[in-house]
Design a protein around this motif. Structure first.
Motif, mmCIF file in Angstrom:
data_model
loop_
_atom_site.group_PDB
_atom_site.id
_atom_site.type_symbol
_atom_site.label_atom_id
_atom_site.label_comp_id
_atom_site.label_asym_id
_atom_site.label_seq_id
_atom_site.Cartn_x
_atom_site.Cartn_y
_atom_site.Cartn_z
ATOM 1 N N PHE A 67 22.948 40.578 31.207
ATOM 2 C CA PHE A 67 22.663 40.053 29.869
ATOM 3 C C PHE A 67 22.072 41.127 28.953
ATOM 4 C CE2 PHE A 67 22.417 35.462 31.530
ATOM 5 C CZ PHE A 67 23.717 35.195 31.134
ATOM 6 N N ALA A 68 21.236 42.005 29.499
ATOM 7 C CA ALA A 68 20.701 43.105 28.695
ATOM 8 C C ALA A 68 21.826 44.045 28.274
ATOM 9 C CB ALA A 68 19.629 43.863 29.478
ATOM 10 N N LEU A 69 22.753 44.301 29.186
ATOM 11 C CA LEU A 69 23.911 45.126 28.858
ATOM 12 C C LEU A 69 24.729 44.471 27.748
ATOM 13 C CD1 LEU A 69 25.611 47.631 29.582
ATOM 14 C CD2 LEU A 69 26.744 46.228 31.324
ATOM 15 N N HIS A 74 28.799 46.302 22.271
ATOM 16 C CA HIS A 74 29.479 45.828 21.061
ATOM 17 C C HIS A 74 30.921 45.476 21.400
ATOM 18 C CE1 HIS A 74 26.122 47.151 18.641
ATOM 19 N NE2 HIS A 74 26.146 48.300 19.305
ATOM 20 N N GLY A 75 31.496 44.610 20.607
ATOM 21 C CA GLY A 75 32.910 44.267 20.746
ATOM 22 C C GLY A 75 33.233 43.620 22.082
ATOM 23 N N ILE A 80 32.523 40.983 27.942
ATOM 24 C CA ILE A 80 32.704 41.237 29.375
ATOM 25 C C ILE A 80 31.356 41.207 30.102
ATOM 26 C CG2 ILE A 80 33.437 42.961 31.080
ATOM 27 C CD1 ILE A 80 35.580 43.835 28.972
ATOM 28 N N ALA A 81 30.377 41.910 29.567
ATOM 29 C CA ALA A 81 29.050 41.946 30.199
ATOM 30 C C ALA A 81 28.400 40.560 30.169
ATOM 31 C CB ALA A 81 28.155 42.974 29.508
ATOM 32 N N GLY A 82 28.536 39.854 29.046
ATOM 33 C CA GLY A 82 27.987 38.500 28.956
ATOM 34 C C GLY A 82 28.642 37.554 29.946
ATOM 35 N N SER A 83 29.941 37.697 30.125
ATOM 36 C CA SER A 83 30.658 36.866 31.108
ATOM 37 C C SER A 83 30.164 37.159 32.521
ATOM 38 C CB SER A 83 32.164 37.107 31.010
ATOM 39 O OG SER A 83 32.652 36.703 29.757
ATOM 40 N N ALA A 84 29.939 38.440 32.811
ATOM 41 C CA ALA A 84 29.396 38.814 34.124
ATOM 42 C C ALA A 84 28.018 38.185 34.322
ATOM 43 C CB ALA A 84 29.334 40.330 34.265
ATOM 44 N N GLY A 85 27.199 38.205 33.286
ATOM 45 C CA GLY A 85 25.875 37.582 33.371
ATOM 46 C C GLY A 85 25.972 36.080 33.616
ATOM 47 N N LEU A 86 26.876 35.430 32.899
ATOM 48 C CA LEU A 86 27.052 33.984 33.087
ATOM 49 C C LEU A 86 27.553 33.645 34.489
ATOM 50 C CD1 LEU A 86 28.552 32.928 29.642
ATOM 51 C CD2 LEU A 86 26.290 32.320 30.564
ATOM 52 N N THR A 135 31.921 33.593 42.388
ATOM 53 C CA THR A 135 31.377 33.884 41.059
ATOM 54 C C THR A 135 30.723 35.264 41.026
ATOM 55 O OG1 THR A 135 29.344 32.638 41.542
ATOM 56 C CG2 THR A 135 31.092 31.475 40.347
ATOM 57 N N ALA A 136 30.028 35.638 42.092
ATOM 58 C CA ALA A 136 29.420 36.976 42.154
ATOM 59 C C ALA A 136 30.501 38.056 42.192
ATOM 60 C CB ALA A 136 28.502 37.092 43.366
ATOM 61 N N LEU A 137 31.565 37.818 42.950
ATOM 62 C CA LEU A 137 32.654 38.795 43.054
ATOM 63 C C LEU A 137 33.339 39.003 41.702
ATOM 64 C CD1 LEU A 137 34.494 40.621 44.755
ATOM 65 C CD2 LEU A 137 35.870 38.593 45.252
ATOM 66 N N ILE A 138 33.601 37.923 40.989
ATOM 67 C CA ILE A 138 34.238 38.056 39.668
ATOM 68 C C ILE A 138 33.307 38.789 38.702
ATOM 69 C CG2 ILE A 138 35.170 36.802 37.684
ATOM 70 C CD1 ILE A 138 36.051 34.612 39.718
ATOM 71 N N ALA A 139 32.013 38.484 38.753
ATOM 72 C CA ALA A 139 31.044 39.189 37.901
ATOM 73 C C ALA A 139 31.060 40.685 38.206
ATOM 74 C CB ALA A 139 29.641 38.617 38.097
ATOM 75 N N PHE A 140 31.072 41.025 39.473
ATOM 76 C CA PHE A 140 31.100 42.433 39.884
ATOM 77 C C PHE A 140 32.388 43.105 39.404
ATOM 78 C CE2 PHE A 140 31.412 45.553 43.620
ATOM 79 C CZ PHE A 140 30.575 46.481 43.034
ATOM 80 N N ALA A 141 33.516 42.414 39.554
ATOM 81 C CA ALA A 141 34.795 42.960 39.099
ATOM 82 C C ALA A 141 34.788 43.196 37.587
ATOM 83 C CB ALA A 141 35.940 42.022 39.489
ATOM 84 N N LEU A 142 34.181 42.283 36.839
ATOM 85 C CA LEU A 142 34.091 42.480 35.389
ATOM 86 C C LEU A 142 33.265 43.711 35.037
ATOM 87 C CD1 LEU A 142 33.613 38.822 34.085
ATOM 88 C CD2 LEU A 142 35.615 40.300 33.760
ATOM 89 N N LEU A 143 32.165 43.900 35.750
ATOM 90 C CA LEU A 143 31.328 45.075 35.478
ATOM 91 C C LEU A 143 32.039 46.367 35.863
ATOM 92 C CD1 LEU A 143 27.883 43.630 36.562
ATOM 93 C CD2 LEU A 143 28.604 44.196 34.231
ATOM 94 N N ILE A 144 32.832 46.319 36.926
ATOM 95 C CA ILE A 144 33.632 47.491 37.298
ATOM 96 C C ILE A 144 34.675 47.759 36.215
ATOM 97 C CG2 ILE A 144 35.365 48.371 38.919
ATOM 98 C CD1 ILE A 144 33.786 46.880 41.139
#
Length: 156
Positions: A67-69, A74-75, A80-86, A135-144
């Motif tokens: 969420f901090a990321l 921007h944009g 993507i980062a917000g989705s990973a946080g969620l 959900t954790a795996l998808i979040a990790f994939a988004l951050l990657i």
């Protein structure tokens, strides 16, 4: 520079969380199902004592850093980062309201005896475990994906 360090922290924490959940799904759950029920219940109850602090810390750092990321990005990177946080928050909520109450039952069963419908309750725990792992795996994939995406070149 600050955003890169934050992204690194989000990747590390979410990767550790995903790895822990993935190890549990791939190795612990099949082992739980292969041993006698009394052994599973005793081991599961003891394991949850150890997991309490480490998993909560990994979830908290994962959620907060993503969420901090998102707040600093921007944009599309923000989305993507917000989705990973969620998604990581989803892992926490599944754990808190799905797995943890059943862990309490398992702890009690280890001291007494399981109810007649224990197999169904344990299957529900496994379903929650699979969901939080996903959900954790998808979040990790988004951050990657965010780390690998091309940064726009500033105009010259």
């Amino acid at each position: 520079m600050r955003i890169r360090l934050l992204h690194g922290l989000a990747l590390l924490a979410t990767g550790l969380l995903t790895g822990a959940f993935g190890y549990g799904a791939a190795n612990l759950v099949p082992t739980f199902n292969a041993v006698p029920l009394d052994m599973r219940l005793s081991f599961h109850a003891e394991l949850m004592k150890m997991n309490g602090i480490t998993m909560q810390a990994a979830m908290a750092v994962s959620i907060l850093s993503a969420f901090a990321l998102a707040a600093l990005a921007h944009g599309p990177a923000r989305l993507i980062a917000g989705s990973a946080g969620l998604l990581t928050l989803g892992s926490f909520l599944i754990t808190r309201f799905g797995n943890v109450p059943i862990n309490g039952l398992i702890k009690e069963w280890a001291r007494t005896s399981p109810p007649v419908d224990h197999a169904e309750i344990l299957r529900r725990w496994e379903l929650f475990n699979d969901l939080r792992t996903l959900t954790a795996l998808i979040a990790f994939a988004l951050l990657i994906a965010l780390a690998l995406r091309r940064q726009p070149t500033p105009p010259q």
